[in-house]
Design an enzyme around this catalytic site. Structure first.
Site, PDB file in Angstrom:
ATOM      1  N   ARG A 176      42.462  47.635  52.176  1.00  0.00           N
ATOM      2  CA  ARG A 176      43.081  48.104  53.426  1.00  0.00           C
ATOM      3  C   ARG A 176      44.501  48.579  53.120  1.00  0.00           C
ATOM      4  O   ARG A 176      44.922  49.644  53.563  1.00  0.00           O
ATOM      5  CB  ARG A 176      43.113  46.967  54.466  1.00  0.00           C
ATOM      6  CG  ARG A 176      41.772  46.594  55.056  1.00  0.00           C
ATOM      7  CD  ARG A 176      41.193  47.719  55.916  1.00  0.00           C
ATOM      8  NE  ARG A 176      42.105  48.132  56.960  1.00  0.00           N
ATOM      9  CZ  ARG A 176      42.225  47.536  58.153  1.00  0.00           C
ATOM     10  NH1 ARG A 176      41.442  46.525  58.448  1.00  0.00           N
ATOM     11  NH2 ARG A 176      43.083  47.993  59.057  1.00  0.00           N
ATOM     12  N   HIS A 204      37.078  52.357  63.890  1.00  0.00           N
ATOM     13  CA  HIS A 204      38.019  51.660  63.006  1.00  0.00           C
ATOM     14  C   HIS A 204      38.156  52.471  61.705  1.00  0.00           C
ATOM     15  O   HIS A 204      37.698  52.050  60.640  1.00  0.00           O
ATOM     16  CB  HIS A 204      37.518  50.248  62.720  1.00  0.00           C
ATOM     17  CG  HIS A 204      38.564  49.303  62.218  1.00  0.00           C
ATOM     18  ND1 HIS A 204      39.889  49.666  62.022  1.00  0.00           N
ATOM     19  CD2 HIS A 204      38.492  47.986  61.847  1.00  0.00           C
ATOM     20  CE1 HIS A 204      40.573  48.625  61.573  1.00  0.00           C
ATOM     21  NE2 HIS A 204      39.750  47.601  61.451  1.00  0.00           N
ATOM     22  N   GLN A 243      39.539  50.928  58.392  1.00  0.00           N
ATOM     23  CA  GLN A 243      38.570  50.084  57.708  1.00  0.00           C
ATOM     24  C   GLN A 243      37.639  50.948  56.864  1.00  0.00           C
ATOM     25  O   GLN A 243      37.322  50.620  55.715  1.00  0.00           O
ATOM     26  CB  GLN A 243      37.772  49.275  58.743  1.00  0.00           C
ATOM     27  CG  GLN A 243      36.799  48.283  58.129  1.00  0.00           C
ATOM     28  CD  GLN A 243      37.499  47.165  57.373  1.00  0.00           C
ATOM     29  OE1 GLN A 243      38.385  46.524  57.896  1.00  0.00           O
ATOM     30  NE2 GLN A 243      37.099  46.930  56.139  1.00  0.00           N
ATOM     31  N   CYS A 253      33.897  43.494  57.042  1.00  0.00           N
ATOM     32  CA  CYS A 253      35.273  43.930  57.312  1.00  0.00           C
ATOM     33  C   CYS A 253      36.207  42.749  57.540  1.00  0.00           C
ATOM     34  O   CYS A 253      37.418  42.877  57.375  1.00  0.00           O
ATOM     35  CB  CYS A 253      35.287  44.852  58.521  1.00  0.00           C
ATOM     36  SG  CYS A 253      34.541  44.102  59.986  1.00  0.00           S
ATOM     37  N   ASP A 258      29.252  42.971  60.272  1.00  0.00           N
ATOM     38  CA  ASP A 258      30.471  42.725  61.064  1.00  0.00           C
ATOM     39  C   ASP A 258      30.094  41.642  62.081  1.00  0.00           C
ATOM     40  O   ASP A 258      28.903  41.353  62.286  1.00  0.00           O
ATOM     41  CB  ASP A 258      30.886  44.045  61.748  1.00  0.00           C
ATOM     42  CG  ASP A 258      32.158  43.933  62.595  1.00  0.00           C
ATOM     43  OD1 ASP A 258      32.905  42.944  62.452  1.00  0.00           O
ATOM     44  OD2 ASP A 258      32.388  44.851  63.405  1.00  0.00           O
ATOM     45  N   ARG A 310      46.391  49.503  67.782  1.00  0.00           N
ATOM     46  CA  ARG A 310      45.122  48.779  67.966  1.00  0.00           C
ATOM     47  C   ARG A 310      45.005  48.500  69.453  1.00  0.00           C
ATOM     48  O   ARG A 310      45.779  47.681  69.999  1.00  0.00           O
ATOM     49  CB  ARG A 310      45.119  47.481  67.163  1.00  0.00           C
ATOM     50  CG  ARG A 310      43.978  46.558  67.563  1.00  0.00           C
ATOM     51  CD  ARG A 310      43.757  45.396  66.624  1.00  0.00           C
ATOM     52  NE  ARG A 310      43.192  45.833  65.375  1.00  0.00           N
ATOM     53  CZ  ARG A 310      42.587  45.016  64.494  1.00  0.00           C
ATOM     54  NH1 ARG A 310      42.498  43.723  64.729  1.00  0.00           N
ATOM     55  NH2 ARG A 310      42.085  45.502  63.371  1.00  0.00           N
TER      56      ARG A 310
HETATM   57  N1   CP Z   1      39.184  44.105  59.416  1.00  0.00           N
HETATM   58  C1   CP Z   1      40.239  44.024  60.262  1.00  0.00           C
HETATM   59  O1   CP Z   1      40.653  44.999  60.886  1.00  0.00           O
HETATM   60  O2   CP Z   1      40.800  42.792  60.317  1.00  0.00           O
HETATM   61  P1   CP Z   1      41.919  42.297  61.361  1.00  0.00           P
HETATM   62  O3   CP Z   1      41.284  42.203  62.703  1.00  0.00           O
HETATM   63  O4   CP Z   1      42.349  40.966  60.819  1.00  0.00           O
HETATM   64  O5   CP Z   1      43.042  43.293  61.357  1.00  0.00           O
HETATM   65  N1  NVA Z   2      33.974  44.560  65.519  1.00  0.00           N
HETATM   66  C1  NVA Z   2      35.117  43.711  65.308  1.00  0.00           C
HETATM   67  C2  NVA Z   2      35.923  44.228  64.161  1.00  0.00           C
HETATM   68  C3  NVA Z   2      37.153  43.429  63.816  1.00  0.00           C
HETATM   69  C4  NVA Z   2      37.941  44.028  62.705  1.00  0.00           C
HETATM   70  C5  NVA Z   2      35.934  43.627  66.572  1.00  0.00           C
HETATM   71  O1  NVA Z   2      36.091  44.667  67.234  1.00  0.00           O
HETATM   72  O2  NVA Z   2      36.409  42.546  66.917  1.00  0.00           O
END
Ligand code: CP
Ligand code: NVA
Length: 295
Positions: free
Chosen positions: A281, A128, A131, A253, A217, A101
């Site tokens: 997930r 993502h 997701q 999400c 989101d 990430r």
């Molecule tokens: N939806 C998602 O990726 O959640 P987190 O940021 O908690 O991993």
């Molecule tokens: N769009 C959000 C998604 C988190 C899972 C972010 O990037 O923070």
């Protein structure tokens, strides 16, 4: 084989991953847990915070008989003290999979280029895919893919991977964003190649008119905290309220910013299937990891 975005899979492979996920989920529910990743290790690199991604990958590896290592921003040299390509080659000599990430999408691309084991994108500023796998599994379980989804919100990472996945499985998708937060043109072009690009609009009411499901989101993504005021103002009119949602199903999400993109009563209502999404997930990623290990 890597999963930098969902279209690294062919459409047949995407369906195979979802089938594998459903089988593992059903096997677990029936009390027949599979341990196909015994002795295998997933290295998890995190430049941004996470609840679901971290916990679902880590518990997922435990369920599959393997092990996961959490590597936070202060734990390794990634990007500061060592080039990404060196981290990729070293970690790949120990771990069987790498999940990352990171902020810049090009960083996960570089990890994938240099690592000799599968690299899975656990979220970048642009995508993502994990997701999307969970979202498609959830939609398939509930409705099948002959359903109509409206995305209402930011057209960034979660939305962009969902656009690609929706095109691959043939979901009817409309995307409503403020004009300055729309989906990248190259993502729309790719969706067109994969099946069909979604209809796009800046009018949330028009987007949800024929929708069975509304997906949103956060408006202020991780790393965008300085843009907060500007974004709250741009997204005025995009909030999922009780009236706006009506009797439609709601997806998110998570994490949710209650009072911004969604009201507390909508998130807590029976319309929201967000906890099933969150659970999936784990199942979707387990399907992916096992499928990757078989390639
Ligand atoms: N939806 C998602 O990726 O959640 P987190 O940021 O908690 O991993
Ligand atoms: N769009 C959000 C998604 C988190 C899972 C972010 O990037 O923070």
């Amino acid at each position: 084989m890597d999963l930098v975005d969902v279209d690294d899979l062919t459409t047949d492979e995407l369906h195979a991953v979802l089938d594998r996920a459903a089988d593992i989920k059903a096997g677990r529910a029936a009390g027949n847990p599979e341990k196909p990743l015994a002795d295998q290790t997933l290295a998890m690199i995190f430049e941004k915070p996470s609840t679901r991604t971290r916990v679902s990958f880590e518990t997922g590896m435990t369920r599959l008989g393997g092990h996961a290592i959490f590597l936070g921003p202060d734990d390794i040299h990634l990007g500061h003290g060592e080039p990404i390509k060196d981290t990729a080659r070293a970690v790949a000599r120990y771990a069987d999979f790498i999940m990352a990430r990171v902020f810049d999408h090009s960083d996960v691309e570089e990890l994938a280029e240099y690592a000799t084991v599968p690299v899975v994108n656990g979220l970048t500023d642009d995508a993502h895919p994990c997701q999307t796998l969970a979202d498609l599994l959830t939609i398939r379980e509930r409705f099948g893919f002959d359903t109509s989804v409206a995305w209402v919100g930011d057209g960034n990472n979660v939305c962009q991977s969902f656009v690609l996945g929706a095109a691959m499985v043939g979901l009817d998708l409309t995307v409503a964003t403020p004009p300055e937060y729309d989906v990248d043109d190259d993502v729309l072009a790719r969706a067109d190649e994969l099946g069909a690009a979604p209809e796009t609009t800046t009018d949330p009411d028009a987007a949800v008119e024929d929708a069975d499901v509304i997906y949103t989101d956060v408006w202020v993504s991780m790393g965008q905290e300085d843009e907060r005021e500007e974004k709250l103002s741009a997204f005025d009119g995009f909030q999922l309220t009780r009236d706006f949602v009506g009797d439609r199903t709601v997806m998110h999400c998570l994490p949710a910013h209650r009072g911004e993109e969604i009201t507390d009563d909508v998130l807590e209502s029976e319309n929201a299937i967000v906890w099933d999404q969150a659970e999936n997930r784990l199942h979707a990623q387990n399907g992916l990891l096992v499928w990757l290990s078989e390639q």
